[in-house]
Write a protein that holds these residues in place. Structure first.
Motif, PDB file in Angstrom:
ATOM      1  N   LEU A  15       0.678  -0.787  -0.044  1.00 48.16           N
ATOM      2  CA  LEU A  15       0.422  -0.101  -0.007  1.00 48.16           C
ATOM      3  C   LEU A  15       0.762   1.186  -0.393  1.00 48.16           C
ATOM      4  CD1 LEU A  15      -2.845  -1.102   2.867  1.00 48.16           C
ATOM      5  CD2 LEU A  15      -3.262  -0.107   0.323  1.00 48.16           C
ATOM      6  N   LYS A  16       1.690   1.491   0.427  1.00 40.97           N
ATOM      7  CA  LYS A  16       3.243   2.191   1.001  1.00 40.97           C
ATOM      8  C   LYS A  16       3.401   2.005  -0.715  1.00 40.97           C
ATOM      9  CE  LYS A  16       3.958   2.136   5.850  1.00 40.97           C
ATOM     10  NZ  LYS A  16       5.209   1.449   6.653  1.00 40.97           N
ATOM     11  N   SER A  17       4.215   1.708  -0.979  1.00 38.61           N
ATOM     12  CA  SER A  17       4.660   1.561  -2.601  1.00 38.61           C
ATOM     13  C   SER A  17       3.801   2.029  -3.289  1.00 38.61           C
ATOM     14  CB  SER A  17       4.950  -0.030  -2.186  1.00 38.61           C
ATOM     15  OG  SER A  17       4.276  -0.726  -3.171  1.00 38.61           O
ATOM     16  N   VAL A  18       2.479   1.890  -3.492  1.00 40.62           N
ATOM     17  CA  VAL A  18       1.610   2.346  -4.404  1.00 40.62           C
ATOM     18  C   VAL A  18       0.863   4.059  -4.224  1.00 40.62           C
ATOM     19  CG1 VAL A  18       0.637   0.837  -5.580  1.00 40.62           C
ATOM     20  CG2 VAL A  18      -0.228   1.767  -3.182  1.00 40.62           C
ATOM     21  N   GLY A  19       1.423   4.550  -3.145  1.00 38.61           N
ATOM     22  CA  GLY A  19       1.703   6.431  -2.745  1.00 38.61           C
ATOM     23  C   GLY A  19       0.082   6.402  -1.164  1.00 38.61           C
ATOM     24  N   MET A  20      -0.190   5.577  -0.808  1.00 45.69           N
ATOM     25  CA  MET A  20      -0.635   5.917   0.482  1.00 45.69           C
ATOM     26  C   MET A  20       0.487   6.434   1.304  1.00 45.69           C
ATOM     27  SD  MET A  20      -2.159   3.270   3.241  1.00 45.69           S
ATOM     28  CE  MET A  20      -3.997   2.979   2.256  1.00 45.69           C
ATOM     29  N   THR A  21      -0.225   7.184   2.095  1.00 44.81           N
ATOM     30  CA  THR A  21       0.758   8.474   3.313  1.00 44.81           C
ATOM     31  C   THR A  21       0.283   8.150   4.725  1.00 44.81           C
ATOM     32  OG1 THR A  21      -1.125  10.204   3.090  1.00 44.81           O
ATOM     33  CG2 THR A  21       0.329  10.996   1.833  1.00 44.81           C
ATOM     34  N   SER A  22       0.893   8.562   5.525  1.00 49.55           N
ATOM     35  CA  SER A  22       1.166   7.969   6.880  1.00 49.55           C
ATOM     36  C   SER A  22      -0.365   8.184   7.593  1.00 49.55           C
ATOM     37  CB  SER A  22       2.445   8.835   8.166  1.00 49.55           C
ATOM     38  OG  SER A  22       3.755   8.306   7.443  1.00 49.55           O
ATOM     39  N   LYS A  23      -0.554   9.471   7.000  1.00 52.63           N
ATOM     40  CA  LYS A  23      -1.993   9.631   7.718  1.00 52.63           C
ATOM     41  C   LYS A  23      -3.340   8.784   7.063  1.00 52.63           C
ATOM     42  CE  LYS A  23      -5.238  14.160   7.878  1.00 52.63           C
ATOM     43  NZ  LYS A  23      -5.294  15.505   6.799  1.00 52.63           N
ATOM     44  N   SER A  24      -3.010   8.920   5.944  1.00 58.83           N
ATOM     45  CA  SER A  24      -3.962   7.759   5.410  1.00 58.83           C
ATOM     46  C   SER A  24      -3.703   6.557   5.620  1.00 58.83           C
ATOM     47  CB  SER A  24      -3.928   7.608   3.889  1.00 58.83           C
ATOM     48  OG  SER A  24      -4.096   8.992   3.248  1.00 58.83           O
ATOM     49  N   PHE A  25      -2.829   5.730   6.115  1.00 58.06           N
ATOM     50  CA  PHE A  25      -2.240   4.917   6.556  1.00 58.06           C
ATOM     51  C   PHE A  25      -2.819   4.894   7.954  1.00 58.06           C
ATOM     52  CE2 PHE A  25      -0.080   2.007   9.167  1.00 58.06           C
ATOM     53  CZ  PHE A  25       0.126   0.653   8.813  1.00 58.06           C
ATOM     54  N   ASN A  26      -2.536   5.820   8.908  1.00 58.32           N
ATOM     55  CA  ASN A  26      -3.718   5.773  10.345  1.00 58.32           C
ATOM     56  C   ASN A  26      -5.023   6.141  10.175  1.00 58.32           C
ATOM     57  OD1 ASN A  26      -0.946   5.617  12.073  1.00 58.32           O
ATOM     58  ND2 ASN A  26      -0.532   8.072  11.415  1.00 58.32           N
ATOM     59  N   LYS A  27      -5.504   6.634   9.907  1.00 59.53           N
ATOM     60  CA  LYS A  27      -7.262   6.558   8.878  1.00 59.53           C
ATOM     61  C   LYS A  27      -7.220   4.847   9.083  1.00 59.53           C
ATOM     62  CE  LYS A  27      -9.383   9.672   7.540  1.00 59.53           C
ATOM     63  NZ  LYS A  27     -10.062  10.525   5.960  1.00 59.53           N
ATOM     64  N   MET A  28      -6.726   4.170   8.013  1.00 52.61           N
ATOM     65  CA  MET A  28      -7.495   2.994   7.813  1.00 52.61           C
ATOM     66  C   MET A  28      -7.351   2.225   9.124  1.00 52.61           C
ATOM     67  SD  MET A  28      -5.386   0.581   4.621  1.00 52.61           S
ATOM     68  CE  MET A  28      -4.297  -0.030   6.174  1.00 52.61           C
ATOM     69  N   ILE A  29      -6.085   1.810   9.658  1.00 46.74           N
ATOM     70  CA  ILE A  29      -5.932   1.268  10.866  1.00 46.74           C
ATOM     71  C   ILE A  29      -6.562   1.594  11.634  1.00 46.74           C
ATOM     72  CG2 ILE A  29      -4.655   0.893  12.914  1.00 46.74           C
ATOM     73  CD1 ILE A  29      -3.635  -0.392  10.023  1.00 46.74           C
ATOM     74  N   ASN A  30      -7.502   2.570  11.819  1.00 47.47           N
ATOM     75  CA  ASN A  30      -8.019   3.597  12.676  1.00 47.47           C
ATOM     76  C   ASN A  30     -10.036   3.056  12.484  1.00 47.47           C
ATOM     77  OD1 ASN A  30      -6.728   5.096  14.413  1.00 47.47           O
ATOM     78  ND2 ASN A  30      -7.043   6.800  13.115  1.00 47.47           N
ATOM     79  N   TYR A  31      -9.878   2.900  11.204  1.00 43.74           N
ATOM     80  CA  TYR A  31     -11.317   2.414  10.508  1.00 43.74           C
ATOM     81  C   TYR A  31     -11.459   0.828  10.677  1.00 43.74           C
ATOM     82  CZ  TYR A  31     -12.466   6.929   8.265  1.00 43.74           C
ATOM     83  OH  TYR A  31     -12.748   8.254   8.319  1.00 43.74           O
ATOM     84  N   GLU A  32     -10.607   0.296  10.777  1.00 45.44           N
ATOM     85  CA  GLU A  32     -10.330  -1.081  10.968  1.00 45.44           C
ATOM     86  C   GLU A  32     -10.945  -1.504  12.283  1.00 45.44           C
ATOM     87  OE1 GLU A  32      -6.730  -3.459   9.620  1.00 45.44           O
ATOM     88  OE2 GLU A  32      -6.828  -3.249   8.256  1.00 45.44           O
ATOM     89  N   SER A  33      -9.499  -0.709  13.441  1.00 45.62           N
ATOM     90  CA  SER A  33     -10.077  -0.790  14.863  1.00 45.62           C
ATOM     91  C   SER A  33     -11.872  -0.398  15.074  1.00 45.62           C
ATOM     92  CB  SER A  33      -9.663   0.009  15.351  1.00 45.62           C
ATOM     93  OG  SER A  33      -8.569   0.319  15.722  1.00 45.62           O
ATOM     94  N   ILE A  34     -12.425   0.581  14.867  1.00 42.53           N
ATOM     95  CA  ILE A  34     -14.190   0.563  14.862  1.00 42.53           C
ATOM     96  C   ILE A  34     -14.642  -0.784  13.628  1.00 42.53           C
ATOM     97  CG2 ILE A  34     -15.779   1.977  13.852  1.00 42.53           C
ATOM     98  CD1 ILE A  34     -14.022   4.036  13.411  1.00 42.53           C
ATOM     99  N   PHE A  35     -14.327  -0.905  13.072  1.00 38.88           N
ATOM    100  CA  PHE A  35     -14.748  -2.419  12.220  1.00 38.88           C
ATOM    101  C   PHE A  35     -14.639  -3.702  13.311  1.00 38.88           C
ATOM    102  CE2 PHE A  35     -14.249  -0.250   8.382  1.00 38.88           C
ATOM    103  CZ  PHE A  35     -15.470   0.218   8.015  1.00 38.88           C
ATOM    104  N   TYR A  36     -13.722  -3.240  13.933  1.00 40.42           N
ATOM    105  CA  TYR A  36     -13.491  -4.917  15.204  1.00 40.42           C
ATOM    106  C   TYR A  36     -14.738  -4.458  16.531  1.00 40.42           C
ATOM    107  CZ  TYR A  36      -8.521  -6.790  12.601  1.00 40.42           C
ATOM    108  OH  TYR A  36      -8.256  -7.633  11.944  1.00 40.42           O
ATOM    109  N   GLY A  37     -14.395  -3.911  16.822  1.00 38.71           N
ATOM    110  CA  GLY A  37     -14.667  -3.408  18.048  1.00 38.71           C
ATOM    111  C   GLY A  37     -16.391  -3.117  17.877  1.00 38.71           C
TER     112      GLY A  37
END
Length: 849
Positions: free
Chosen positions: A754-776
């Motif tokens: 994902l990083k290799s195709v241009g995902m920024t750190s901010k977007s990466f953090n948002k993706m991780i946060n959303y995954e946390s919400i879906f898990y919860g």
């Protein structure tokens, strides 16, 4: 390995905590009340031989109450007697008797006197003094005018300074004082006789002599009740009893209902803990199933057989188990041991208990922890090996069975993208593309939530059950005033409350009154069997009308949320109604907590008083209900009987009710309740005051031992329950962290891509946060209903012995909901930070993690 260590530590720690807790309460009970299991009363020499020869008998304690004798020179008018009890040598060893000076009696003509004779009665006996005592029994007239024997638990019968009982002499004995003992804890403080102890010599006991035989058994199990009754029946022993207080802490109860409840509760908690343990180990393996499948596929491609692959995985599990299980057992025992060391000093200081928590390790505990872990590891390692064996080497290497990349499998709704953006959509697709990993993480969250909420409800219900079974003693000393002269009462109360050693006081005037309640406002337990008592559609309730002094009432009103000035208004009388009642059902011996009445705030109750002189009910006045509560203040208990409740009013309102009715004044009882840091000294000081009011009715009951015992049990139970919850919470957090961090670590290549195709750190953090919400969200959808079901199952089990309303512990539920999102979020961020440090090229090149 960490997962297995935590799992084994959890099982070991929880089991050891329960066993150690029971051991401490058992030792404390023995310290307070002595050690014995079965009591055979009034046995002769032949029956005693049969008891001693019984195969289950380990030791026999002999005791006998010889009787009373007047204590010459006693300066305590409330205790004019010596009370003589005899023990054999085993009795002095096994009962809680503290020797202060000298030795215990060894002959029938020797006694050890209570130090209270010297300190309280002010009789200056010395070691070696010879006493000749006229011994007999106390007798008083019952309601029919017949003589009845009074025991050591019966207070002195006295009225206006004149003794209302008679000591009838039976024999005369001469004793030599050989020792001084502390006042026995089992002697009620209101007993009229000072305890002295003598000796039973079994060898010279006559064939007609009678003694009580308290037996210590070789084996303690549920069969002892039948065995004891059978032995008594076969040998003509009329009375047999059991030490239920002590036997309960051995896990032995006579009541089948209670036994079934305890076994069922234990089974439910053990199943919950075992499921948590299994999930912890299984998730540690299941998260990385795909990687091991790939590894096994590669082995297969170079000729490995199914058996070889299976053995390879089993060996891996054996190595992990061989290292982790011993460490887990040691960690669990060490953790509980250190916890006990830290809380023991606080426990002794707070409760005044003599015994401390000690680590008790049973072989069964260690064996269960080992077996559960070994079986779980075998299952967890066998699944990936079996899966890899059933697919081709190429498919295993390519992981086509693990990673789902078809459009249908990873499709998300347009709403998801609209709400959460591209990062939320990517997060959801990531979860869907590897459902096995997603399910394992969600399962870990669900099990952790169920574990926490079930144990929270279990401990909450356990505390409530304990409180229900207590008598509600929330004071140390009660002083009853029989004289109805209000000025004299106030004078006596003023002198008593000015004494030292009083930490809290409360005096309450009580009048038995009644009211009529509409049928629809009756308590549920009255419906069905009590309709025949209805009069004009109303049920006659008994009311205990209680008046608090202004200071106590103001504090109580603040606690229950009522305006004190409203309660003081005599023109518009209002009252606090304690609408919750606790009682023990006679038929089922169940402890019940329920609503006593279903009235509402603002309603008015018409009070009435039964005048025995005219044999009819007389109206008092209408009283408005200011509030309904289940809280009680010192001197008031919600323990009562069916068809009754407590009503609290101010002194001014109470006085207005009774001032013009002589019979109501005569029926009013005034009681002073006291808490003290030295109840025995305070009792002696009150008894000195009592001498000045001998012609007025006044009696003292010191119940600090009962209160201390109740509070000790409640605090000890609280410590046990909170330690249990803390332990389970720690395990749940560790479980979630372990599962999520393992899952994130296995996704290094995915994140690098994902990083290799241009995902920024901010977007990466948002993706991780959303995954946390879906898990919860997913965990809550499944976890909460399962948790509520488990709570209700525990509740239904407790209803075998108790009866109270089902309440969901909403505080624990909200904590669990918040904790799921917080822990998942923190675990995801912590794990992803490690991934961020990875070099993209190195991560993409990595084949096997």
């Amino acid at each position: 390995m960490i997962g297995v260590i935590i799992s084994v530590a959890m099982i070991t720690a929880v089991a050891s905590l329960g066993v150690s807790f029971m051991d401490m309460v058992r030792r404390q009970t023995i310290s307070n009340e002595g050690e014995w299991h079965v009591l055979y009363e009034n046995v002769n020499k032949m029956q005693l031989e049969a008891i001693k020869n019984d195969e289950e008998t380990k030791d026999v304690i002999l005791s006998r109450d010889t009787g009373y004798a007047f204590l010459e020179g006693s300066q305590n008018d409330n205790k004019p007697y010596i009370f003589i009890r005899e023990y054999n040598e085993e009795g002095f060893e096994n009962f809680p008797i503290e020797l202060k000076e000298g030795r215990f009696p060894k002959k029938e003509n020797e006694i050890a006197i209570s130090e209270a004779i010297i300190t309280s009665a002010k009789v200056n006996y010395k070691m070696g003094d010879v006493l000749t005592l006229d011994i007999g029994q106390r007798y008083a007239k019952d309601e029919q005018g017949d003589n009845m024997i009074l025991s050591q638990t019966s207070r002195l019968r006295k009225s206006e300074g004149i003794l209302q009982e008679e000591l009838i002499k039976e024999n005369t004995k001469t004793y030599t004082i050989v020792g001084v003992i502390e006042r026995p804890t089992w002697e009620p403080t209101w007993s009229p006789g000072y305890t002295v102890l003598s000796y039973i010599d079994e060898n010279i006991m006559s064939s007609q002599g009678k003694v009580n035989a308290s037996v210590i058994l070789n084996h303690i199990d549920s069969g002892l009740f039948e065995h004891g009754k059978k032995l008594a029946s076969e040998n003509g022993i009329e009375s047999v009893g059991f030490n239920y207080n002590l036997l309960t802490y051995y896990g032995v109860v006579a009541n089948d209902r209670v036994r079934n409840m305890l076994f069922t509760l234990s089974a439910i908690i053990m199943v919950i803990i075992m499921i948590g343990s299994i999930s912890l180990i299984y998730n540690a393996f299941a998260i990385s199933v795909s990687e091991r499948s790939r590894h096994l596929g590669m082995l297969s491609s170079v000729g490995a057989t199914k058996k070889q692959k299976r053995n390879s995985v089993f060996f891996e599990g054996a190595v992990i188990g061989g290292i982790s299980i011993p460490i887990g057992i040691i960690a669990g025992l060490a953790g509980i041991g250190v916890t006990f060391m830290l809380i023991n000093s606080m426990l002794k200081e707070a409760l005044g208990v003599s015994e401390s928590l000690r680590l008790v390790v049973l072989p069964a505990t260690i064996l269960v922890a080992m077996l559960v872990s070994i079986i779980t590891i075998l299952i967890s390692t066998y699944i990936p090996a079996k899966r890899a064996s059933n697919i081709s080497a190429i498919d295993a290497i390519r992981q086509t069975a693990d990673v789902k990349i078809t459009e249908k499998e990873v499709k998300t709704s347009k709403l998801t993208r609209k709400i959460f953006g591209i990062e939320g959509e990517l997060g959801l697709k990531n979860l869907k593309r590897n459902k096995a990993r997603y399910r394992a993480t969600v399962l870990s969250l669900i099990i952790s939530m169920v574990l926490f909420l079930a144990v929270s409800y279990f401990t909450f219900s356990l505390e409530k059950s304990l409180l229900l079974s207590q008598d509600g003693v929330n004071y140390d000393i009660t002083v009853y005033f029989y004289d109805k002269d209000r000025e004299k009462q106030e004078d006596m109360i003023g002198k008593i409350t000015s004494l030292d050693n009083i930490s809290e006081s409360n005096y309450i005037a009580t009048l038995d009154a009644g009211t009529r309640i509409e049928e629809d406002a009756m308590a549920d337990y009255l419906k069905g069997n009590h309709e025949n008592i209805l009069e004009n559609g109303k049920y006659p309730y008994h009311i205990s009308l209680k008046a608090l002094n202004d200071e106590a009432l103001e504090a109580y009103a603040k606690e229950v949320g009522v305006d004190f000035t409203k309660l003081s208004d005599t023109e518009k009388p209002s009252a606090i109604v304690i609408d919750t009642i606790k009682y023990e059902e006679a038929q089922t011996n169940k402890y019940v907590e329920t609503k006593a009445v279903k009235t509402k705030i603002g309603e008015k109750l018409d009070l009435e008083f039964y005048d025995s002189e005219f044999e009819q009910y007389m109206p008092i006045e209408s009283v408005e209900i200011a509030t309904l509560t289940d809280k009680v203040t010192m001197g008031i208990s919600s323990v009562g009987f069916m068809g009754s409740f407590n009503m609290i009013v101010s002194e001014d309102v109470f006085n207005k009710f009774v001032e013009d009715n002589k019979n109501m004044i005569e029926s009013t009882n005034t009681t002073l309740f006291l808490k003290s840091n030295d109840p025995l000294s305070l009792q002696e000081d009150i008894e000195e005051i009592q001498k000045s009011y001998e012609q007025y009715g006044m009696s003292i009951y010191n119940v600090y031992m009962a209160r201390q015992r109740e509070e000790q049990m409640i605090v000890i139970m609280s410590i046990f329950t909170y330690a249990f919850i803390l332990l389970i919470t720690s395990i749940c957090v560790a479980n979630i962290f372990n599962t999520i961090s393992t899952g994130i670590a296995l996704r290094k290549r995915e994140f690098a891509m994902l990083k290799s195709v241009g995902m920024t750190s901010k977007s990466f953090n948002k993706m991780i946060n959303y995954e946390s919400i879906f898990y919860g969200i997913k965990a809550l959808v499944y976890g909460l209903p399962i948790s509520f079901a488990m709570m209700y199952l525990i509740y239904r089990t407790l209803m075998m012995k108790f009866r109270f309303g089902f309440e969901i512990p909403w505080v624990s539920v909200f904590i669990a909901i918040a904790a799921v999102f917080i822990i998942v979020g923190v675990a995801m961020l912590y794990s992803s930070k490690k991934v961020k440090k990875e070099n993209i090229i190195d991560a993409l090149k990595q084949e096997i993690i």
